[in-house]
Design a protein around this motif. Structure first.
Motif, PDB file in Angstrom:
ATOM      1  N   LEU A  41       1.208  -1.374   0.040  1.00  0.00           N
ATOM      2  CA  LEU A  41      -0.037  -0.409   0.016  1.00  0.00           C
ATOM      3  C   LEU A  41       0.768   1.416   0.052  1.00  0.00           C
ATOM      4  CD1 LEU A  41      -2.933  -1.034   2.638  1.00  0.00           C
ATOM      5  CD2 LEU A  41      -3.291  -1.442   0.425  1.00  0.00           C
ATOM      6  N   THR A  42       2.483   1.492  -0.065  1.00  0.00           N
ATOM      7  CA  THR A  42       3.029   2.473   0.776  1.00  0.00           C
ATOM      8  C   THR A  42       4.063   2.014  -0.439  1.00  0.00           C
ATOM      9  OG1 THR A  42       4.260   0.644   2.356  1.00  0.00           O
ATOM     10  CG2 THR A  42       3.105   2.479   3.014  1.00  0.00           C
ATOM     11  N   ILE A  43       4.243   1.330  -1.393  1.00  0.00           N
ATOM     12  CA  ILE A  43       5.437   1.286  -1.824  1.00  0.00           C
ATOM     13  C   ILE A  43       4.536   2.844  -3.761  1.00  0.00           C
ATOM     14  CG2 ILE A  43       4.049  -0.545  -3.919  1.00  0.00           C
ATOM     15  CD1 ILE A  43       6.967  -2.530  -3.778  1.00  0.00           C
ATOM     16  N   THR A  44       5.929   2.298  -4.237  1.00  0.00           N
ATOM     17  CA  THR A  44       5.555   3.705  -5.166  1.00  0.00           C
ATOM     18  C   THR A  44       5.885   2.852  -6.235  1.00  0.00           C
ATOM     19  OG1 THR A  44       8.168   3.761  -5.062  1.00  0.00           O
ATOM     20  CG2 THR A  44       6.800   5.542  -3.891  1.00  0.00           C
ATOM     21  N   GLU A  45       4.939   3.183  -7.921  1.00  0.00           N
ATOM     22  CA  GLU A  45       4.985   3.071  -8.879  1.00  0.00           C
ATOM     23  C   GLU A  45       6.834   2.483 -10.181  1.00  0.00           C
ATOM     24  OE1 GLU A  45       2.260   2.744 -12.173  1.00  0.00           O
ATOM     25  OE2 GLU A  45       0.810   2.662 -10.339  1.00  0.00           O
ATOM     26  N   GLY A  46       7.133   1.809 -10.790  1.00  0.00           N
ATOM     27  CA  GLY A  46       8.242   2.173 -11.184  1.00  0.00           C
ATOM     28  C   GLY A  46       8.663   0.713 -11.028  1.00  0.00           C
ATOM     29  N   SER A  47      10.439   0.158 -11.787  1.00  0.00           N
ATOM     30  CA  SER A  47      10.926  -0.611 -10.765  1.00  0.00           C
ATOM     31  C   SER A  47      12.079  -0.115  -9.758  1.00  0.00           C
ATOM     32  CB  SER A  47      11.971  -0.461 -12.360  1.00  0.00           C
ATOM     33  OG  SER A  47      11.559  -0.930 -14.134  1.00  0.00           O
ATOM     34  N   HIS A  48      12.049  -1.467  -9.260  1.00  0.00           N
ATOM     35  CA  HIS A  48      13.025  -1.214  -7.815  1.00  0.00           C
ATOM     36  C   HIS A  48      13.918  -2.433  -8.023  1.00  0.00           C
ATOM     37  CE1 HIS A  48       9.779   1.255  -5.780  1.00  0.00           C
ATOM     38  NE2 HIS A  48       9.437   0.455  -6.433  1.00  0.00           N
ATOM     39  N   PHE A  49      14.864  -2.505  -7.106  1.00  0.00           N
ATOM     40  CA  PHE A  49      15.972  -3.010  -7.182  1.00  0.00           C
ATOM     41  C   PHE A  49      16.883  -3.825  -8.518  1.00  0.00           C
ATOM     42  CE2 PHE A  49      13.067  -3.949  -4.059  1.00  0.00           C
ATOM     43  CZ  PHE A  49      13.495  -4.398  -2.593  1.00  0.00           C
ATOM     44  N   SER A  50      16.733  -2.890  -9.443  1.00  0.00           N
ATOM     45  CA  SER A  50      17.345  -3.434 -10.862  1.00  0.00           C
ATOM     46  C   SER A  50      19.010  -3.263 -10.239  1.00  0.00           C
ATOM     47  CB  SER A  50      17.320  -1.896 -11.138  1.00  0.00           C
ATOM     48  OG  SER A  50      15.524  -1.833 -12.149  1.00  0.00           O
ATOM     49  N   MET A  51      19.056  -4.221 -11.115  1.00  0.00           N
ATOM     50  CA  MET A  51      20.501  -4.867 -11.204  1.00  0.00           C
ATOM     51  C   MET A  51      21.095  -5.454 -12.265  1.00  0.00           C
ATOM     52  SD  MET A  51      20.451  -7.711  -8.620  1.00  0.00           S
ATOM     53  CE  MET A  51      18.673  -7.653  -8.092  1.00  0.00           C
ATOM     54  N   SER A  52      22.287  -6.170 -12.858  1.00  0.00           N
ATOM     55  CA  SER A  52      22.539  -6.119 -14.356  1.00  0.00           C
ATOM     56  C   SER A  52      23.569  -7.466 -12.989  1.00  0.00           C
ATOM     57  CB  SER A  52      23.898  -5.348 -14.872  1.00  0.00           C
ATOM     58  OG  SER A  52      23.934  -5.890 -16.029  1.00  0.00           O
ATOM     59  N   ILE A  53      23.918  -8.375 -13.750  1.00  0.00           N
ATOM     60  CA  ILE A  53      24.357  -9.934 -13.545  1.00  0.00           C
ATOM     61  C   ILE A  53      24.606 -10.431 -14.994  1.00  0.00           C
ATOM     62  CG2 ILE A  53      24.669 -12.013 -12.561  1.00  0.00           C
ATOM     63  CD1 ILE A  53      22.448 -10.863 -10.375  1.00  0.00           C
ATOM     64  N   PHE A  54      26.017 -10.588 -15.081  1.00  0.00           N
ATOM     65  CA  PHE A  54      25.983 -11.395 -16.486  1.00  0.00           C
ATOM     66  C   PHE A  54      25.972 -10.789 -17.656  1.00  0.00           C
ATOM     67  CE2 PHE A  54      26.004 -15.027 -13.540  1.00  0.00           C
ATOM     68  CZ  PHE A  54      27.160 -14.491 -13.115  1.00  0.00           C
ATOM     69  N   GLY A  55      25.319  -9.208 -17.206  1.00  0.00           N
ATOM     70  CA  GLY A  55      25.435  -8.682 -18.816  1.00  0.00           C
ATOM     71  C   GLY A  55      23.964  -8.711 -19.056  1.00  0.00           C
ATOM     72  N   TYR A  56      22.915  -9.398 -17.988  1.00  0.00           N
ATOM     73  CA  TYR A  56      21.433  -9.310 -18.122  1.00  0.00           C
ATOM     74  C   TYR A  56      21.141  -8.184 -17.277  1.00  0.00           C
ATOM     75  CZ  TYR A  56      21.568 -14.222 -19.945  1.00  0.00           C
ATOM     76  OH  TYR A  56      22.103 -15.046 -20.716  1.00  0.00           O
ATOM     77  N   GLY A  57      20.063  -7.307 -18.100  1.00  0.00           N
ATOM     78  CA  GLY A  57      19.303  -6.256 -17.031  1.00  0.00           C
ATOM     79  C   GLY A  57      18.381  -6.914 -16.692  1.00  0.00           C
ATOM     80  N   LEU A  58      18.527  -6.845 -14.956  1.00  0.00           N
ATOM     81  CA  LEU A  58      17.344  -7.517 -14.542  1.00  0.00           C
ATOM     82  C   LEU A  58      16.947  -6.488 -13.519  1.00  0.00           C
ATOM     83  CD1 LEU A  58      19.214 -10.941 -12.293  1.00  0.00           C
ATOM     84  CD2 LEU A  58      17.917 -10.166 -15.131  1.00  0.00           C
ATOM     85  N   SER A  59      15.198  -6.483 -13.911  1.00  0.00           N
ATOM     86  CA  SER A  59      14.247  -5.685 -12.925  1.00  0.00           C
ATOM     87  C   SER A  59      13.246  -6.766 -11.801  1.00  0.00           C
ATOM     88  CB  SER A  59      13.911  -4.907 -13.594  1.00  0.00           C
ATOM     89  OG  SER A  59      13.169  -5.048 -14.832  1.00  0.00           O
ATOM     90  N   PRO A  60      13.752  -6.860 -10.763  1.00  0.00           N
ATOM     91  CA  PRO A  60      13.118  -7.784  -9.950  1.00  0.00           C
ATOM     92  C   PRO A  60      11.379  -7.666  -9.635  1.00  0.00           C
ATOM     93  CG  PRO A  60      15.074  -7.532  -9.490  1.00  0.00           C
ATOM     94  CD  PRO A  60      15.298  -6.812 -10.216  1.00  0.00           C
ATOM     95  N   VAL A  61      11.842  -6.344  -9.252  1.00  0.00           N
ATOM     96  CA  VAL A  61       9.580  -5.487  -8.797  1.00  0.00           C
ATOM     97  C   VAL A  61      10.079  -4.835 -10.117  1.00  0.00           C
ATOM     98  CG1 VAL A  61       8.884  -4.680  -6.970  1.00  0.00           C
ATOM     99  CG2 VAL A  61      10.822  -6.788  -6.674  1.00  0.00           C
ATOM    100  N   ARG A  62       8.588  -4.927 -10.582  1.00  0.00           N
ATOM    101  CA  ARG A  62       8.172  -4.090 -11.303  1.00  0.00           C
ATOM    102  C   ARG A  62       6.454  -3.105 -10.576  1.00  0.00           C
ATOM    103  NH1 ARG A  62       6.637  -5.188 -16.820  1.00  0.00           N
ATOM    104  NH2 ARG A  62       6.081  -7.015 -15.582  1.00  0.00           N
TER     105      ARG A  62
END
Lengths: 564, 91
Positions: A41-62
């Motif tokens: 209920l308090t989280i903001t819209e958008g991508s969170h915890f984005s990171m890059s592993i072995f060249g893959y751009g991960l965005s675990p929380v959208r």
């Protein structure tokens, strides 16, 4: 509070469960999804915890409106399922339930295909323990089939994601469309989990085999995660309209003749998924809103129906229509809650199904898909027939089975009551659900035309049921197994394999005996010449040898002499 | 499970008369729902809806009868004994 990706709190929290006992454990388990939904209920819209592993751009929380909607309802489903399972003292089931719910929540927020894959397999592996916990031979086997199919779906998803990455350089989980091999594999992976026709048998095979409380968990997450994934990846894919239409109609024939009432619900679950798939296929804002809304209300009334049947199974030890009847006499609350669930799935005005399904059916009409529209109306009448009437009728009314079980335990009644309350609240105040849908809603469900036509459809379906039962035309509940497509891999293919095995073994015998005959002939030959009686194996004295040599020499000398 | 022995108690639905009452009430409600078609302006999605009064009702009725009778026929093709797959070890 430390920000955690949604779902993780349930997954990690599960590992503390074995260290807690009794009511403390129950309170702790209930607290996990409550904290989870509060943090949503308090989280903001958008991508969170984005990171890059072995060249893959991960965005675990959208976080966006579509993922939030599924996040909310998955949390609510977890809360209801946990309360319903308060009486359980089985650590494996409790942990499996939490990890399963957490994985589904995580999957709904996955912003890339790799993260989705991880949660996708998480739901598969955690949930199978809810089936195996029945601890019967049949549940073990059904669970095994379930696991193979579910993990297989994940493997297809991963393969599709890798191919898609090679082609486009992106693993973002956005609209994919059927644009090549990668997305096609992903589409099939989603289709397996969404129980497309002929890929659906894991559902009707395994859900009735799971534990009483396990089926409630199962009914909420796996298939709706797949619906979410389809809505995210393949909105407006025309093929889905037809797949969905077949899904709404095909399972209801089975539901009519099925005796295991939890299996009837599994078939009707499949039928309800069809409506959502049609909505994804149409892909307009109205249709996608319909899919999201229908998933939301469906999770609640389907859980409610599974809970009421679970209570019956818990109290009577059976869930076969042929052995039940007359239970309303001693289980009035369960009966009432079941009827509320039945009214909701049947889309009676003032119940949740009415305000969500009508979005989808109206969308098919708007887009001029008249054949699909007619199929959906037929399926709506059919779902009332088997889920709306058959389930409560054969369990609680019909002929008196003489069973007089106690009312369901308090925790089950609370869980059912909560779900029933939400079913009615959504039906009476649709604007709250409409306000959290992905797109702006410009739709009024309660128009005179809509209410009257829907009531006509439902009342006359009831009339058909009454007429068929009063004239004795209605097929009685019979102890039986009805062959479905799983027959192909449970009977046909094993039979073909064993038949092929038989033919192979005949061929194998022929080749072997031919070879052995040859070998025996060869050995006999060697034996003849070299054996104890063989010409070449005789032992001769030195004198005899000398005599032979002398004789040969003599012949040679004579021949030599004769030449001259 | 502790079965409560209350077979002596008569419930409202135990009487065939009362079941009949429900049945005739349902028939009455169906008739009313069709009659309702005369009293409002119907916003049809498709012209076929205006062909007969109570279109949705007939569609639901015929659809359900078709569903049940064809499912009954399907039983001949699909129904096997309960332990067909040799896996039932419950009860």
């Amino acid at each position: 509070m430390i920000e955690l990706p949604p779902g993780i709190i349930l997954i990690l929290g599960a590992f503390l469960v074995p260290f807690l006992r009794g009511n403390l454990r129950n309170a702790y388990m209930l607290a996990l999804p409550l904290i989870g939904i509060w943090s949503l209920l308090t989280i903001t819209e958008g991508s969170h915890f984005s990171m890059s592993i072995f060249g893959y751009g991960l965005s675990p929380v959208r976080i966006d409106s579509l993922s939030l909607l599924f996040g909310y309802i998955f949390h609510i489903a977890a809360i209801i399922s946990i309360i319903y399972a308060f009486h359980i003292r089985d650590t494996v089931q409790q942990m499996a339930g939490l990890i399963y719910a957490g994985s589904a929540i995580g999957g709904a927020f996955a912003g890339d295909l790799i993260t989705l894959f991880v949660y996708w397999e998480g739901t598969a592996i955690a949930s199978v323990f809810l089936i195996w916990s029945s601890k019967t031979e049949s549940s073990y086997r059904a669970g095994m089939r379930y696991l193979i199919i579910q993990v297989g779906s994940g493997v297809l998803l991963l393969a599709g994601a890798i191919i898609h990455f090679k082609q486009t350089g992106s693993i973002a989980f956005d609209k994919l469309g059927l644009t090549g091999l990668g997305p096609t594999l992903i589409f099939i992976a989603f289709g397996i989990k969404a129980a497309f026709p002929l890929l659906h048998n894991w559902l009707t095979d395994s859900y009735p085999e799971a534990t009483i409380t396990g089926t409630v968990f199962l009914s909420a997450f796996t298939t709706k995660l797949a619906i979410y994934a389809l809505a995210r990846g393949f909105p407006g894919t025309e093929m889905l309209i037809w797949i969905g239409a077949i899904m709404t109609a095909f399972p209801i024939f089975y539901a009519v003749i099925e005796n295991d009432l939890r299996k009837v619900l599994a078939y009707s679950l499949n039928n309800q998924l069809g409506f959502m798939v049609v909505g994804v296929g149409i892909g307009t804002e109205l249709a996608l809103n319909g899919t999201a809304a229908h998933a939301f209300s469906h999770i609640l009334y389907k859980a409610l129906l599974f809970m009421s049947m679970g209570a019956v199974l818990y109290r009577t030890g059976t869930i076969k229509g042929s052995e039940l009847g007359g239970l309303y006499k001693t289980m009035p609350f369960t009966t009432g809650f079941c009827i509320i669930g039945a009214a909701s799935i049947s889309a009676f005005p003032l119940f949740s199904g009415f305000i969500s399904k009508s979005l989808i059916i109206t969308a098919t009409a708007h887009e001029g898909h008249w054949i699909v529209w007619a199929i959906l109306l037929f399926a709506s009448a059919g779902v009332f027939h088997h889920s709306g009437i058959k389930i409560p009728y054969f369990a609680f009314f019909a002929h008196d089975s003489g069973k007089r079980p106690e009312e369901a335990p308090t925790n089950m009644l609370i869980a059912m009551g909560f779900a029933a309350f939400l079913c009615v609240a959504i039906g009476v105040f649709p604007e709250y659900l409409y306000s959290i849908l992905p797109y702006k809603v410009d739709f009024t469900p309660y128009t005179t035309t809509h209410v009257v036509t829907q009531l006509q459809l439902l009342f006359f379906s009831a009339l058909a049921f009454g007429w068929l039962t009063r004239t004795g035309l209605y097929p009685p509940e019979l102890k039986s197994t009805n062959l479905d497509f799983d027959w192909t891999y449970r009977r046909l293919i094993p039979n073909i394999i064993s038949e092929m095995g038989r033919i192979l073994s005949v061929l194998d015998n022929m080749v072997r005996s031919m070879f052995i005959n040859r070998l025996e002939g060869f050995i006999a030959g060697v034996f003849r010449h070299h054996g104890p009686e063989g010409l070449l194996a005789r032992t001769n004295s030195v004198g005899a040898s000398v005599a032979v040599i002398v004789a040969l020499l003599a012949i040679f000398v004579i021949l030599f002499f004769l030449n001259y | 499970m502790t079965p409560i022995d209350s077979d002596s108690k008569k419930y409202w639905l135990d009487s065939k008369k009362n079941v009949d009452k429900i049945w005739y009430t349902l028939v009455g409600i169906c008739a009313l729902s069709v009659l309702a078609d005369f009293f409002y302006h119907k916003h049809v999605a498709h012209p076929v809806e205006d062909l007969i009064v109570g279109m949705y009702g007939w569609y639901g009725f015929i659809g359900c009868v078709f569903l049940v009778l064809s499912a009954k026929l399907l039983r001949r093709l699909l129904m096997r004994s309960e332990d067909y797959y040799n896996e039932t070890d419950d009860d």
